[in-house]
Design a protein around this motif. Structure first.
Motif, PDB file in Angstrom:
ATOM      1  N   LEU A 134       0.835  -1.160  -0.006  1.00 12.03           N
ATOM      2  CA  LEU A 134      -0.021   0.031   0.111  1.00 12.03           C
ATOM      3  C   LEU A 134       0.902   1.459  -0.105  1.00 12.03           C
ATOM      4  O   LEU A 134       0.330   2.273  -0.549  1.00 12.03           O
ATOM      5  CB  LEU A 134      -0.872   0.023   1.339  1.00 12.03           C
ATOM      6  CG  LEU A 134      -2.048  -1.218   1.263  1.00 12.03           C
ATOM      7  CD1 LEU A 134      -2.904  -1.152   2.516  1.00 12.03           C
ATOM      8  CD2 LEU A 134      -2.717  -1.307   0.153  1.00 12.03           C
ATOM      9  N   ILE A 135       1.710   1.210   0.698  1.00 10.62           N
ATOM     10  CA  ILE A 135       2.985   2.367   0.794  1.00 10.62           C
ATOM     11  C   ILE A 135       3.473   2.579  -0.904  1.00 10.62           C
ATOM     12  O   ILE A 135       3.583   3.532  -1.218  1.00 10.62           O
ATOM     13  CB  ILE A 135       3.931   2.130   1.658  1.00 10.62           C
ATOM     14  CG1 ILE A 135       3.814   2.134   3.096  1.00 10.62           C
ATOM     15  CG2 ILE A 135       5.225   3.174   1.482  1.00 10.62           C
ATOM     16  CD1 ILE A 135       4.717   1.631   4.004  1.00 10.62           C
ATOM     17  N   GLY A 136       3.757   1.287  -1.411  1.00 10.74           N
ATOM     18  CA  GLY A 136       4.182   1.445  -2.935  1.00 10.74           C
ATOM     19  C   GLY A 136       3.144   1.967  -3.788  1.00 10.74           C
ATOM     20  O   GLY A 136       3.178   2.841  -4.696  1.00 10.74           O
ATOM     21  N   GLN A 137       1.966   1.612  -3.438  1.00 10.88           N
ATOM     22  CA  GLN A 137       0.747   1.993  -4.254  1.00 10.88           C
ATOM     23  C   GLN A 137       0.372   3.494  -4.159  1.00 10.88           C
ATOM     24  O   GLN A 137       0.036   4.424  -5.054  1.00 10.88           O
ATOM     25  CB  GLN A 137      -0.510   1.213  -4.119  1.00 10.88           C
ATOM     26  CG  GLN A 137      -1.733   1.347  -4.974  1.00 10.88           C
ATOM     27  CD  GLN A 137      -2.787   0.486  -4.763  1.00 10.88           C
ATOM     28  OE1 GLN A 137      -2.596  -0.667  -4.052  1.00 10.88           O
ATOM     29  NE2 GLN A 137      -4.022   0.829  -5.434  1.00 10.88           N
ATOM     30  N   LEU A 138       0.450   3.983  -2.835  1.00 12.50           N
ATOM     31  CA  LEU A 138       0.471   5.359  -2.688  1.00 12.50           C
ATOM     32  C   LEU A 138       1.398   6.240  -3.233  1.00 12.50           C
ATOM     33  O   LEU A 138       1.165   7.293  -3.767  1.00 12.50           O
ATOM     34  CB  LEU A 138       0.479   5.676  -1.211  1.00 12.50           C
ATOM     35  CG  LEU A 138       0.116   6.992  -0.695  1.00 12.50           C
ATOM     36  CD1 LEU A 138      -1.124   7.705  -1.178  1.00 12.50           C
ATOM     37  CD2 LEU A 138       0.175   6.891   0.886  1.00 12.50           C
TER      38      LEU A 138
END
Length: 423
Positions: free
Chosen positions: A394-398
Protein backbone atom coordinates in the motif's frame (compact mmCIF):
# COMPACT_ATOMS: atom_id res chain seq x y z
CA UNK A 1 -32.08 28.69 -22.37
CA UNK A 2 -33.94 25.41 -21.99
CA UNK A 3 -33.20 23.29 -18.98
CA UNK A 4 -33.90 20.09 -20.87
CA UNK A 5 -30.22 19.32 -21.68
CA UNK A 6 -29.34 19.88 -18.04
CA UNK A 7 -32.22 17.64 -16.98
CA UNK A 8 -31.09 14.91 -19.36
CA UNK A 9 -27.58 15.12 -18.00
CA UNK A 10 -28.79 14.88 -14.40
CA UNK A 11 -30.94 11.87 -15.31
CA UNK A 12 -28.04 10.20 -17.14
CA UNK A 13 -25.51 10.86 -14.41
CA UNK A 14 -27.93 10.16 -11.55
CA UNK A 15 -28.97 6.79 -12.98
CA UNK A 16 -25.32 5.95 -13.57
CA UNK A 17 -24.49 6.77 -9.96
CA UNK A 18 -27.40 4.60 -8.77
CA UNK A 19 -26.09 1.78 -10.93
CA UNK A 20 -22.66 2.08 -9.35
CA UNK A 21 -24.16 2.12 -5.86
CA UNK A 22 -25.86 -1.17 -6.75
CA UNK A 23 -22.64 -2.71 -8.08
CA UNK A 24 -20.60 -1.36 -5.17
CA UNK A 25 -23.04 -2.79 -2.66
CA UNK A 26 -23.05 -6.17 -4.40
CA UNK A 27 -19.27 -6.35 -4.47
CA UNK A 28 -19.14 -5.40 -0.80
CA UNK A 29 -21.67 -8.08 0.12
CA UNK A 30 -19.91 -10.70 -2.02
CA UNK A 31 -16.54 -9.88 -0.45
CA UNK A 32 -18.07 -9.80 3.02
CA UNK A 33 -19.68 -13.22 2.56
CA UNK A 34 -16.44 -14.74 1.25
CA UNK A 35 -14.16 -13.28 3.88
CA UNK A 36 -16.47 -14.22 6.75
CA UNK A 37 -17.57 -17.71 5.75
CA UNK A 38 -14.86 -19.03 3.39
CA UNK A 39 -11.28 -20.04 4.14
CA UNK A 40 -8.37 -17.70 3.53
CA UNK A 41 -7.34 -19.83 0.53
CA UNK A 42 -10.83 -19.69 -1.03
CA UNK A 43 -11.10 -15.96 -0.46
CA UNK A 44 -7.59 -15.46 -1.84
CA UNK A 45 -8.51 -17.37 -5.00
CA UNK A 46 -11.63 -15.23 -5.44
CA UNK A 47 -9.65 -11.99 -4.99
CA UNK A 48 -6.98 -13.04 -7.49
CA UNK A 49 -9.69 -13.93 -10.02
CA UNK A 50 -11.36 -10.53 -9.54
CA UNK A 51 -8.00 -8.79 -10.04
CA UNK A 52 -7.36 -10.68 -13.28
CA UNK A 53 -10.84 -9.86 -14.57
CA UNK A 54 -10.36 -6.19 -13.69
CA UNK A 55 -7.12 -6.14 -15.71
CA UNK A 56 -8.93 -7.52 -18.76
CA UNK A 57 -11.81 -5.09 -18.40
CA UNK A 58 -9.45 -2.13 -17.98
CA UNK A 59 -7.47 -3.12 -21.06
CA UNK A 60 -10.61 -3.51 -23.17
CA UNK A 61 -12.03 -0.22 -21.91
CA UNK A 62 -8.87 1.53 -23.07
CA UNK A 63 -8.44 -0.35 -26.36
CA UNK A 64 -12.08 -0.69 -27.47
CA UNK A 65 -14.87 0.78 -25.32
CA UNK A 66 -13.29 4.17 -24.64
CA UNK A 67 -12.38 4.98 -28.25
CA UNK A 68 -15.79 3.75 -29.45
CA UNK A 69 -17.52 5.99 -26.90
CA UNK A 70 -15.48 8.96 -28.16
CA UNK A 71 -15.94 8.31 -31.89
CA UNK A 72 -19.41 6.74 -32.26
CA UNK A 73 -21.38 9.90 -31.30
CA UNK A 74 -19.79 11.72 -34.25
CA UNK A 75 -21.22 9.20 -36.74
CA UNK A 76 -24.58 9.24 -38.46
CA UNK A 77 -27.19 6.97 -36.88
CA UNK A 78 -26.81 4.27 -39.54
CA UNK A 79 -23.03 4.29 -39.49
CA UNK A 80 -23.01 4.30 -35.68
CA UNK A 81 -25.12 1.14 -35.55
CA UNK A 82 -22.87 -0.52 -38.12
CA UNK A 83 -19.72 0.48 -36.24
CA UNK A 84 -20.96 -0.81 -32.90
CA UNK A 85 -22.36 -4.02 -34.37
CA UNK A 86 -19.29 -4.81 -36.47
CA UNK A 87 -16.86 -4.25 -33.63
CA UNK A 88 -19.10 -6.24 -31.27
CA UNK A 89 -19.21 -9.22 -33.64
CA UNK A 90 -15.45 -9.02 -34.12
CA UNK A 91 -14.90 -8.91 -30.36
CA UNK A 92 -17.19 -11.92 -29.79
CA UNK A 93 -15.41 -14.01 -32.43
CA UNK A 94 -11.95 -13.16 -31.07
CA UNK A 95 -12.87 -13.82 -27.44
CA UNK A 96 -14.43 -17.18 -28.28
CA UNK A 97 -11.29 -18.43 -29.99
CA UNK A 98 -8.97 -17.02 -27.32
CA UNK A 99 -10.94 -18.38 -24.37
CA UNK A 100 -11.19 -21.88 -25.80
CA UNK A 101 -7.44 -21.91 -26.43
CA UNK A 102 -6.65 -20.68 -22.90
CA UNK A 103 -8.89 -23.30 -21.28
CA UNK A 104 -6.48 -25.96 -22.50
CA UNK A 105 -3.87 -24.58 -20.06
CA UNK A 106 -5.52 -25.54 -16.74
CA UNK A 107 -6.63 -28.85 -18.21
CA UNK A 108 -3.09 -29.72 -19.30
CA UNK A 109 -1.62 -28.54 -15.98
CA UNK A 110 -4.01 -30.79 -14.05
CA UNK A 111 -3.41 -33.83 -16.25
CA UNK A 112 0.38 -33.44 -15.99
CA UNK A 113 0.13 -32.92 -12.24
CA UNK A 114 1.50 -29.38 -12.04
CA UNK A 115 -1.71 -27.93 -10.55
CA UNK A 116 -4.22 -29.42 -8.15
CA UNK A 117 -7.87 -29.81 -9.10
CA UNK A 118 -8.78 -26.73 -7.02
CA UNK A 119 -6.20 -24.49 -8.70
CA UNK A 120 -7.06 -25.78 -12.17
CA UNK A 121 -10.76 -25.15 -11.60
CA UNK A 122 -10.03 -21.67 -10.24
CA UNK A 123 -7.92 -20.78 -13.30
CA UNK A 124 -10.52 -22.20 -15.71
CA UNK A 125 -13.24 -20.28 -13.90
CA UNK A 126 -11.20 -17.08 -14.12
CA UNK A 127 -10.83 -17.51 -17.89
CA UNK A 128 -14.59 -17.97 -18.27
CA UNK A 129 -15.29 -15.04 -15.93
CA UNK A 130 -12.94 -12.82 -17.94
CA UNK A 131 -14.62 -13.85 -21.20
CA UNK A 132 -18.06 -13.04 -19.77
CA UNK A 133 -16.92 -9.75 -18.24
CA UNK A 134 -15.50 -8.49 -21.54
CA UNK A 135 -18.72 -9.31 -23.39
CA UNK A 136 -20.79 -7.67 -20.65
CA UNK A 137 -18.67 -4.51 -20.40
CA UNK A 138 -18.77 -3.83 -24.14
CA UNK A 139 -22.56 -4.00 -24.13
CA UNK A 140 -22.79 -1.80 -21.02
CA UNK A 141 -20.68 0.77 -22.84
CA UNK A 142 -22.94 0.63 -25.88
CA UNK A 143 -26.00 1.27 -23.69
CA UNK A 144 -24.26 4.40 -22.39
CA UNK A 145 -23.44 5.53 -25.94
CA UNK A 146 -27.16 5.35 -26.71
CA UNK A 147 -27.94 7.21 -23.45
CA UNK A 148 -29.82 4.27 -21.95
CA UNK A 149 -28.54 4.14 -18.36
CA UNK A 150 -31.86 2.71 -17.15
CA UNK A 151 -31.40 -0.33 -19.42
CA UNK A 152 -27.86 -0.71 -18.09
CA UNK A 153 -29.25 -0.57 -14.55
CA UNK A 154 -31.67 -3.38 -15.37
CA UNK A 155 -28.93 -5.58 -16.85
CA UNK A 156 -26.70 -4.91 -13.85
CA UNK A 157 -29.53 -5.81 -11.46
CA UNK A 158 -29.64 -9.25 -13.09
CA UNK A 159 -25.84 -9.50 -12.77
CA UNK A 160 -26.02 -8.63 -9.06
CA UNK A 161 -28.79 -11.14 -8.34
CA UNK A 162 -26.94 -14.01 -10.04
CA UNK A 163 -23.63 -13.10 -8.39
CA UNK A 164 -24.98 -12.99 -4.84
CA UNK A 165 -27.02 -16.15 -5.33
CA UNK A 166 -23.97 -17.94 -6.72
CA UNK A 167 -21.76 -16.79 -3.84
CA UNK A 168 -24.34 -18.04 -1.34
CA UNK A 169 -24.49 -21.43 -3.07
CA UNK A 170 -20.68 -21.62 -3.18
CA UNK A 171 -20.49 -21.08 0.57
CA UNK A 172 -22.86 -23.97 1.17
CA UNK A 173 -20.17 -26.21 -0.36
CA UNK A 174 -17.39 -24.62 1.67
CA UNK A 175 -14.45 -26.90 0.72
CA UNK A 176 -14.82 -25.80 -2.92
CA UNK A 177 -15.95 -22.24 -2.16
CA UNK A 178 -13.11 -20.58 -4.11
CA UNK A 179 -13.67 -22.19 -7.53
CA UNK A 180 -17.46 -22.08 -7.09
CA UNK A 181 -17.41 -18.37 -6.21
CA UNK A 182 -15.38 -17.74 -9.37
CA UNK A 183 -17.97 -19.77 -11.30
CA UNK A 184 -20.63 -17.47 -9.83
CA UNK A 185 -18.65 -14.48 -11.11
CA UNK A 186 -18.67 -16.07 -14.57
CA UNK A 187 -22.37 -16.94 -14.50
CA UNK A 188 -23.32 -13.43 -13.38
CA UNK A 189 -21.21 -11.93 -16.17
CA UNK A 190 -22.91 -14.05 -18.81
CA UNK A 191 -26.35 -13.25 -17.43
CA UNK A 192 -25.67 -9.49 -17.48
CA UNK A 193 -24.17 -9.68 -20.96
CA UNK A 194 -27.15 -11.63 -22.31
CA UNK A 195 -29.73 -9.20 -20.93
CA UNK A 196 -27.85 -6.17 -22.30
CA UNK A 197 -27.42 -7.89 -25.69
CA UNK A 198 -31.15 -8.55 -25.97
CA UNK A 199 -32.00 -4.97 -25.00
CA UNK A 200 -29.73 -3.70 -27.76
CA UNK A 201 -31.12 -6.24 -30.23
CA UNK A 202 -34.57 -4.71 -29.74
CA UNK A 203 -33.33 -1.12 -30.09
CA UNK A 204 -31.40 -0.13 -32.18
CA UNK A 205 -30.56 -3.67 -33.33
CA UNK A 206 -27.27 -5.39 -34.13
CA UNK A 207 -26.00 -4.68 -37.64
CA UNK A 208 -22.80 -6.41 -38.65
CA UNK A 209 -20.36 -5.56 -41.41
CA UNK A 210 -16.67 -5.23 -42.16
CA UNK A 211 -14.98 -4.19 -38.88
CA UNK A 212 -11.62 -3.40 -40.50
CA UNK A 213 -12.16 0.32 -41.19
CA UNK A 214 -13.54 0.86 -37.71
CA UNK A 215 -10.61 -0.93 -36.04
CA UNK A 216 -8.21 1.29 -37.99
CA UNK A 217 -10.11 4.37 -36.87
CA UNK A 218 -9.93 3.60 -33.16
CA UNK A 219 -6.40 2.16 -33.24
CA UNK A 220 -4.60 5.47 -32.73
CA UNK A 221 -6.47 6.30 -29.55
CA UNK A 222 -6.82 2.74 -28.33
CA UNK A 223 -3.21 1.58 -28.58
CA UNK A 224 -1.68 4.01 -26.09
CA UNK A 225 -4.76 3.95 -23.87
CA UNK A 226 -4.47 0.16 -23.60
CA UNK A 227 -0.75 0.36 -22.86
CA UNK A 228 -1.43 2.86 -20.08
CA UNK A 229 -4.29 0.78 -18.65
CA UNK A 230 -2.22 -2.40 -18.49
CA UNK A 231 0.75 -0.62 -16.94
CA UNK A 232 -1.52 1.05 -14.38
CA UNK A 233 -2.85 -2.36 -13.40
CA UNK A 234 0.71 -3.37 -12.51
CA UNK A 235 0.70 -1.16 -9.44
CA UNK A 236 -3.04 -0.76 -8.86
CA UNK A 237 -3.92 -4.48 -8.77
CA UNK A 238 -0.75 -6.59 -8.89
CA UNK A 239 -0.16 -6.02 -5.16
CA UNK A 240 -2.17 -9.21 -4.63
CA UNK A 241 0.34 -11.20 -6.65
CA UNK A 242 3.28 -9.49 -4.93
CA UNK A 243 1.83 -10.49 -1.55
CA UNK A 244 1.14 -14.05 -2.71
CA UNK A 245 4.70 -14.35 -4.07
CA UNK A 246 6.66 -12.68 -1.27
CA UNK A 247 4.42 -13.62 1.67
CA UNK A 248 1.33 -15.87 1.51
CA UNK A 249 -2.42 -15.93 0.88
CA UNK A 250 -3.06 -14.88 4.48
CA UNK A 251 -1.33 -11.58 3.68
CA UNK A 252 -3.56 -11.25 0.61
CA UNK A 253 -6.59 -11.80 2.84
CA UNK A 254 -5.46 -9.25 5.46
CA UNK A 255 -4.82 -6.47 2.95
CA UNK A 256 -8.07 -7.14 1.09
CA UNK A 257 -10.06 -7.40 4.31
CA UNK A 258 -8.89 -3.87 5.13
CA UNK A 259 -9.69 -2.79 1.57
CA UNK A 260 -13.19 -4.20 1.94
CA UNK A 261 -13.96 -1.43 4.44
CA UNK A 262 -13.25 1.27 1.82
CA UNK A 263 -14.13 -0.79 -1.28
CA UNK A 264 -17.45 1.03 -1.90
CA UNK A 265 -15.42 4.17 -2.63
CA UNK A 266 -13.23 2.40 -5.21
CA UNK A 267 -16.10 0.65 -6.96
CA UNK A 268 -18.08 3.89 -6.96
CA UNK A 269 -15.17 5.76 -8.55
CA UNK A 270 -14.56 3.05 -11.15
CA UNK A 271 -18.18 3.43 -12.18
CA UNK A 272 -18.09 7.21 -12.11
CA UNK A 273 -15.08 7.09 -14.41
CA UNK A 274 -17.16 5.25 -17.02
CA UNK A 275 -19.49 8.25 -17.03
CA UNK A 276 -16.75 10.82 -16.51
CA UNK A 277 -14.75 10.20 -19.69
CA UNK A 278 -17.58 10.79 -22.22
CA UNK A 279 -18.91 13.64 -20.07
CA UNK A 280 -15.53 15.40 -20.02
CA UNK A 281 -15.25 14.99 -23.80
CA UNK A 282 -18.69 16.54 -24.29
CA UNK A 283 -17.89 19.45 -21.95
CA UNK A 284 -14.64 20.10 -23.80
CA UNK A 285 -16.39 20.15 -27.17
CA UNK A 286 -19.31 22.31 -26.03
CA UNK A 287 -17.79 24.71 -23.50
CA UNK A 288 -14.00 24.64 -23.98
CA UNK A 289 -11.10 23.66 -21.73
CA UNK A 290 -11.47 26.23 -18.88
CA UNK A 291 -15.16 25.46 -18.40
CA UNK A 292 -14.50 21.71 -18.51
CA UNK A 293 -11.83 22.03 -15.81
CA UNK A 294 -14.09 24.13 -13.59
CA UNK A 295 -16.92 21.63 -13.85
CA UNK A 296 -14.59 18.73 -13.13
CA UNK A 297 -13.17 20.61 -10.12
CA UNK A 298 -16.64 21.12 -8.65
CA UNK A 299 -17.45 17.45 -9.20
CA UNK A 300 -14.20 16.43 -7.52
CA UNK A 301 -14.90 18.55 -4.44
CA UNK A 302 -18.40 17.10 -4.07
CA UNK A 303 -17.28 13.48 -4.40
CA UNK A 304 -14.31 14.06 -2.07
CA UNK A 305 -16.64 15.45 0.59
CA UNK A 306 -18.82 12.33 0.33
CA UNK A 307 -15.75 10.08 0.53
CA UNK A 308 -14.41 11.86 3.60
CA UNK A 309 -17.73 11.50 5.39
CA UNK A 310 -17.76 7.79 4.58
CA UNK A 311 -14.15 7.36 5.78
CA UNK A 312 -14.94 9.15 9.04
CA UNK A 313 -17.85 6.83 9.79
CA UNK A 314 -15.93 3.72 8.67
CA UNK A 315 -12.95 4.64 10.88
CA UNK A 316 -15.14 5.16 13.93
CA UNK A 317 -16.86 1.77 13.55
CA UNK A 318 -13.81 -0.07 12.15
CA UNK A 319 -13.56 -2.55 15.02
CA UNK A 320 -17.22 -3.46 14.72
CA UNK A 321 -16.92 -3.84 10.92
CA UNK A 322 -13.85 -6.05 11.03
CA UNK A 323 -14.17 -8.01 14.26
CA UNK A 324 -17.92 -8.31 14.78
CA UNK A 325 -19.20 -8.15 11.20
CA UNK A 326 -16.38 -9.78 9.22
CA UNK A 327 -15.23 -12.04 12.07
CA UNK A 328 -11.61 -11.37 11.07
CA UNK A 329 -8.45 -10.36 12.87
CA UNK A 330 -6.24 -8.20 10.65
CA UNK A 331 -2.62 -7.76 11.55
CA UNK A 332 -1.57 -4.09 11.51
CA UNK A 333 -5.22 -3.20 11.04
CA UNK A 334 -5.19 0.56 11.61
CA UNK A 335 -2.16 1.20 9.41
CA UNK A 336 -3.67 -0.81 6.55
CA UNK A 337 -6.98 1.04 6.85
CA UNK A 338 -5.29 4.44 6.97
CA UNK A 339 -3.15 3.65 3.93
CA UNK A 340 -6.17 2.45 1.95
CA UNK A 341 -7.95 5.69 2.81
CA UNK A 342 -4.97 7.72 1.56
CA UNK A 343 -4.81 5.70 -1.66
CA UNK A 344 -8.52 6.30 -2.25
CA UNK A 345 -8.24 10.05 -1.72
CA UNK A 346 -5.37 10.33 -4.22
CA UNK A 347 -7.16 7.97 -6.61
CA UNK A 348 -10.12 10.36 -6.95
CA UNK A 349 -8.43 13.51 -8.35
CA UNK A 350 -6.12 11.33 -10.44
CA UNK A 351 -9.14 9.78 -12.17
CA UNK A 352 -10.54 13.24 -12.85
CA UNK A 353 -7.26 14.49 -14.35
CA UNK A 354 -7.00 11.37 -16.45
CA UNK A 355 -10.50 11.83 -17.88
CA UNK A 356 -9.65 15.43 -18.82
CA UNK A 357 -6.44 14.39 -20.56
CA UNK A 358 -8.20 11.53 -22.32
CA UNK A 359 -10.68 14.08 -23.70
CA UNK A 360 -7.64 16.05 -24.90
CA UNK A 361 -6.33 12.86 -26.58
CA UNK A 362 -3.06 12.77 -24.61
CA UNK A 363 -3.08 8.97 -24.22
CA UNK A 364 0.50 8.47 -25.44
CA UNK A 365 2.07 10.91 -22.98
CA UNK A 366 -0.10 9.54 -20.18
CA UNK A 367 1.17 6.02 -20.90
CA UNK A 368 4.77 7.16 -20.30
CA UNK A 369 3.82 8.89 -17.05
CA UNK A 370 1.93 5.80 -15.89
CA UNK A 371 4.95 3.63 -16.74
CA UNK A 372 7.31 5.70 -14.60
CA UNK A 373 4.80 5.74 -11.74
CA UNK A 374 4.37 1.96 -11.95
CA UNK A 375 8.14 1.45 -11.78
CA UNK A 376 8.30 3.57 -8.62
CA UNK A 377 5.34 1.75 -7.11
CA UNK A 378 6.53 -1.80 -7.78
CA UNK A 379 10.06 -1.03 -6.62
CA UNK A 380 8.73 0.35 -3.34
CA UNK A 381 6.47 -2.67 -2.87
CA UNK A 382 9.15 -5.26 -3.57
CA UNK A 383 11.93 -3.63 -1.57
CA UNK A 384 9.70 -2.51 1.28
CA UNK A 385 8.18 -5.86 2.26
CA UNK A 386 11.13 -6.93 4.49
CA UNK A 387 10.78 -3.66 6.45
CA UNK A 388 7.04 -2.93 6.45
CA UNK A 389 5.50 -6.32 5.75
CA UNK A 390 2.14 -6.41 3.96
CA UNK A 391 1.75 -2.63 4.38
CA UNK A 392 4.60 -2.16 1.87
CA UNK A 393 2.26 -2.87 -1.05
CA UNK A 394 0.00 0.00 0.00
CA UNK A 395 2.93 2.33 0.64
CA UNK A 396 4.15 1.48 -2.85
CA UNK A 397 0.73 2.00 -4.35
CA UNK A 398 0.37 5.36 -2.61
CA UNK A 399 3.80 6.44 -3.88
CA UNK A 400 2.84 5.47 -7.42
CA UNK A 401 -0.53 7.22 -7.24
CA UNK A 402 1.08 10.43 -5.93
CA UNK A 403 3.72 10.35 -8.68
CA UNK A 404 1.02 9.74 -11.29
CA UNK A 405 -1.17 12.54 -9.94
CA UNK A 406 1.76 14.96 -10.06
CA UNK A 407 2.71 13.96 -13.60
CA UNK A 408 -0.85 14.25 -14.90
CA UNK A 409 -1.31 17.65 -13.22
CA UNK A 410 1.85 18.97 -14.89
CA UNK A 411 0.78 17.57 -18.26
CA UNK A 412 -2.65 19.16 -17.96
CA UNK A 413 -1.10 22.50 -16.94
CA UNK A 414 1.07 22.39 -20.06
CA UNK A 415 -2.06 21.86 -22.16
CA UNK A 416 -3.72 24.87 -20.52
CA UNK A 417 -0.68 27.08 -21.15
CA UNK A 418 -0.43 25.88 -24.75
CA UNK A 419 -4.07 26.67 -25.47
CA UNK A 420 -3.74 30.08 -23.85
CA UNK A 421 -0.72 30.83 -26.03
CA UNK A 422 -2.62 29.79 -29.17
CA UNK A 423 -5.67 31.87 -28.27
Amino acid sequence: MSTRPSGRFLYFFGTGVLDQVLLSGANFVAGFMMIRYASDVSYGQFVLAQSAVLLLVSAQAAWLSGPVAAIAPTKTAGLRVQMIGSLGASQTSFLRRMALALLALPLAAYVIGIWSASISLAVAGTILAGWAALQREYRRGVLLIYSRPQAMLGADAVYVAILLLGIALALLLRPAAGPLAIAALSAAGWAGATVAHRMLALEPGWVSGNPGPFWREIRTIGLWSAVGAVIYWLFAQSYNYVLATRLDLTAVTNVNAARLVVMPVFVFMYGINILLTPTAANWLAKFGLPSMLRRLAVLTVLITAIDLMYFAVAWIVRDWLIVDLLHKHIGDQDRLLFLWGCVALVFLPREVLQSALYALKRARTMAWIIGLSAAMSLSTMWLGIPRWGAAAVLIGQLAGECALLTGLALLLWRQVLRRRAIS
